[in-house]
Design a protein around this motif. Structure first.
Motif, PDB file in Angstrom:
ATOM      1  N   LYS A  11     -39.361 -34.013  40.016  1.00  0.00           N
ATOM      2  CA  LYS A  11     -38.512 -33.205  40.906  1.00  0.00           C
ATOM      3  C   LYS A  11     -38.856 -31.715  40.854  1.00  0.00           C
ATOM      4  O   LYS A  11     -38.907 -31.057  41.878  1.00  0.00           O
ATOM      5  N   TYR A  12     -39.067 -31.179  39.648  1.00  0.00           N
ATOM      6  CA  TYR A  12     -39.214 -29.731  39.481  1.00  0.00           C
ATOM      7  C   TYR A  12     -40.607 -29.268  39.062  1.00  0.00           C
ATOM      8  O   TYR A  12     -40.919 -28.092  39.183  1.00  0.00           O
ATOM      9  N   GLY A  13     -41.412 -30.160  38.505  1.00  0.00           N
ATOM     10  CA  GLY A  13     -42.723 -29.764  37.988  1.00  0.00           C
ATOM     11  C   GLY A  13     -42.653 -29.447  36.501  1.00  0.00           C
ATOM     12  O   GLY A  13     -41.601 -29.085  35.972  1.00  0.00           O
ATOM     13  N   ARG A  14     -43.779 -29.579  35.840  1.00  0.00           N
ATOM     14  CA  ARG A  14     -43.847 -29.414  34.383  1.00  0.00           C
ATOM     15  C   ARG A  14     -43.456 -28.007  33.926  1.00  0.00           C
ATOM     16  O   ARG A  14     -42.734 -27.838  32.944  1.00  0.00           O
TER      17      ARG A  14
ATOM     18  N   ALA B  56     -36.499 -40.279  27.994  1.00  0.00           N
ATOM     19  CA  ALA B  56     -37.896 -40.488  28.421  1.00  0.00           C
ATOM     20  C   ALA B  56     -37.961 -40.571  29.948  1.00  0.00           C
ATOM     21  O   ALA B  56     -38.762 -39.879  30.593  1.00  0.00           O
ATOM     22  N   LYS B  57     -37.089 -41.404  30.538  1.00  0.00           N
ATOM     23  CA  LYS B  57     -37.082 -41.537  31.990  1.00  0.00           C
ATOM     24  C   LYS B  57     -36.507 -40.290  32.664  1.00  0.00           C
ATOM     25  O   LYS B  57     -36.937 -39.922  33.762  1.00  0.00           O
ATOM     26  N   TYR B  58     -35.526 -39.651  32.021  1.00  0.00           N
ATOM     27  CA  TYR B  58     -34.949 -38.419  32.584  1.00  0.00           C
ATOM     28  C   TYR B  58     -36.024 -37.338  32.663  1.00  0.00           C
ATOM     29  O   TYR B  58     -36.134 -36.617  33.654  1.00  0.00           O
ATOM     30  N   THR B  59     -36.846 -37.237  31.626  1.00  0.00           N
ATOM     31  CA  THR B  59     -37.928 -36.239  31.612  1.00  0.00           C
ATOM     32  C   THR B  59     -38.923 -36.498  32.747  1.00  0.00           C
ATOM     33  O   THR B  59     -39.345 -35.560  33.439  1.00  0.00           O
ATOM     34  N   LEU B  60     -39.273 -37.763  32.952  1.00  0.00           N
ATOM     35  CA  LEU B  60     -40.185 -38.088  34.048  1.00  0.00           C
ATOM     36  C   LEU B  60     -39.566 -37.731  35.404  1.00  0.00           C
ATOM     37  O   LEU B  60     -40.250 -37.192  36.283  1.00  0.00           O
TER      38      LEU B  60
ATOM     39  N   ASN C 222     -21.546 -41.098  35.971  1.00  0.00           N
ATOM     40  CA  ASN C 222     -21.486 -39.891  35.147  1.00  0.00           C
ATOM     41  C   ASN C 222     -22.435 -38.833  35.700  1.00  0.00           C
ATOM     42  O   ASN C 222     -23.290 -39.132  36.519  1.00  0.00           O
ATOM     43  N   ALA C 223     -22.267 -37.637  35.190  1.00  0.00           N
ATOM     44  CA  ALA C 223     -23.232 -36.569  35.418  1.00  0.00           C
ATOM     45  C   ALA C 223     -23.782 -36.215  34.034  1.00  0.00           C
ATOM     46  O   ALA C 223     -23.016 -35.882  33.135  1.00  0.00           O
ATOM     47  N   GLY C 224     -25.091 -36.361  33.859  1.00  0.00           N
ATOM     48  CA  GLY C 224     -25.682 -36.176  32.536  1.00  0.00           C
ATOM     49  C   GLY C 224     -26.542 -34.934  32.453  1.00  0.00           C
ATOM     50  O   GLY C 224     -27.259 -34.593  33.391  1.00  0.00           O
ATOM     51  N   HIS C 225     -26.483 -34.269  31.302  1.00  0.00           N
ATOM     52  CA  HIS C 225     -27.267 -33.054  31.059  1.00  0.00           C
ATOM     53  C   HIS C 225     -28.677 -33.399  30.597  1.00  0.00           C
ATOM     54  O   HIS C 225     -28.850 -34.217  29.691  1.00  0.00           O
ATOM     55  N   PHE C 226     -29.663 -32.762  31.191  1.00  0.00           N
ATOM     56  CA  PHE C 226     -31.042 -32.903  30.737  1.00  0.00           C
ATOM     57  C   PHE C 226     -31.245 -32.106  29.457  1.00  0.00           C
ATOM     58  O   PHE C 226     -31.932 -32.534  28.541  1.00  0.00           O
ATOM     59  N   VAL C 227     -30.642 -30.940  29.394  1.00  0.00           N
ATOM     60  CA  VAL C 227     -30.710 -30.094  28.205  1.00  0.00           C
ATOM     61  C   VAL C 227     -29.395 -30.283  27.458  1.00  0.00           C
ATOM     62  O   VAL C 227     -28.332 -29.951  27.969  1.00  0.00           O
TER      63      VAL C 227
END
Length: 144
Positions: free
Chosen positions: A99-102, A90-94, A54-59
């Protein structure tokens, strides 16, 4: 099967009907190509390392905005993480912070409710252009 007064009790299979809404059809077609591109870009689930199906949305909650096809907030995920664990956030946020920074993750999260997106709704033409863009990108890649 016959019951009671000779009436037939027939089971009916509900068939999924194709949408008559051209915008939804264009969105679905654009998503299909975009999702293929995302999964080719990242062959493994970004949250657990499994196979990316799948392709999952972070937002979440961006399906009616142009963020729906934003490659910065959509990444490869396995079915388990994306569907059964609601994105394994939780893992997606990490992953996103690594990858992008806080600061960028905070900016992306704020985009969801931003007023500038409310007037920037995707059109059928925009979806079609995105479909063609990602179809061309996919043509240059092997998805095996």
């Amino acid at each position: 099967m016959v019951t009671g007064r000779g009436k037939r009790n027939v089971r009916r299979t509900v068939l999924k009907r194709k949408s008559k809404n051209p915008k939804k059809t264009a969105r679905d077609r654009a998503w299909r190509e975009f999702s293929k591109w995302v999964r080719a870009r990242e062959p493994n689930c970004v949250t657990c390392g499994g196979s990316a199906e799948n392709a999952g949305h972070f937002v979440h909650g961006v399906s009616l905005t142009k963020l729906y096809l934003n490659p910065d907030i959509v990444h490869s995920q396995c079915i388990s993480c994306n569907l059964w664990q609601s994105g394994n956030m939780a893992k997606y946020t990490l992953f996103m912070i690594d990858k992008y920074g806080r600061k960028e993750v905070d900016r992306l999260l704020k985009l969801k409710g931003s007023p500038e997106l409310s007037g920037d709704k995707p059109t059928v033409e925009w979806y079609k252009s995105m479909e063609e863009t990602y179809k061309a990108l996919n043509a240059g890649r092997s998805l095996d």
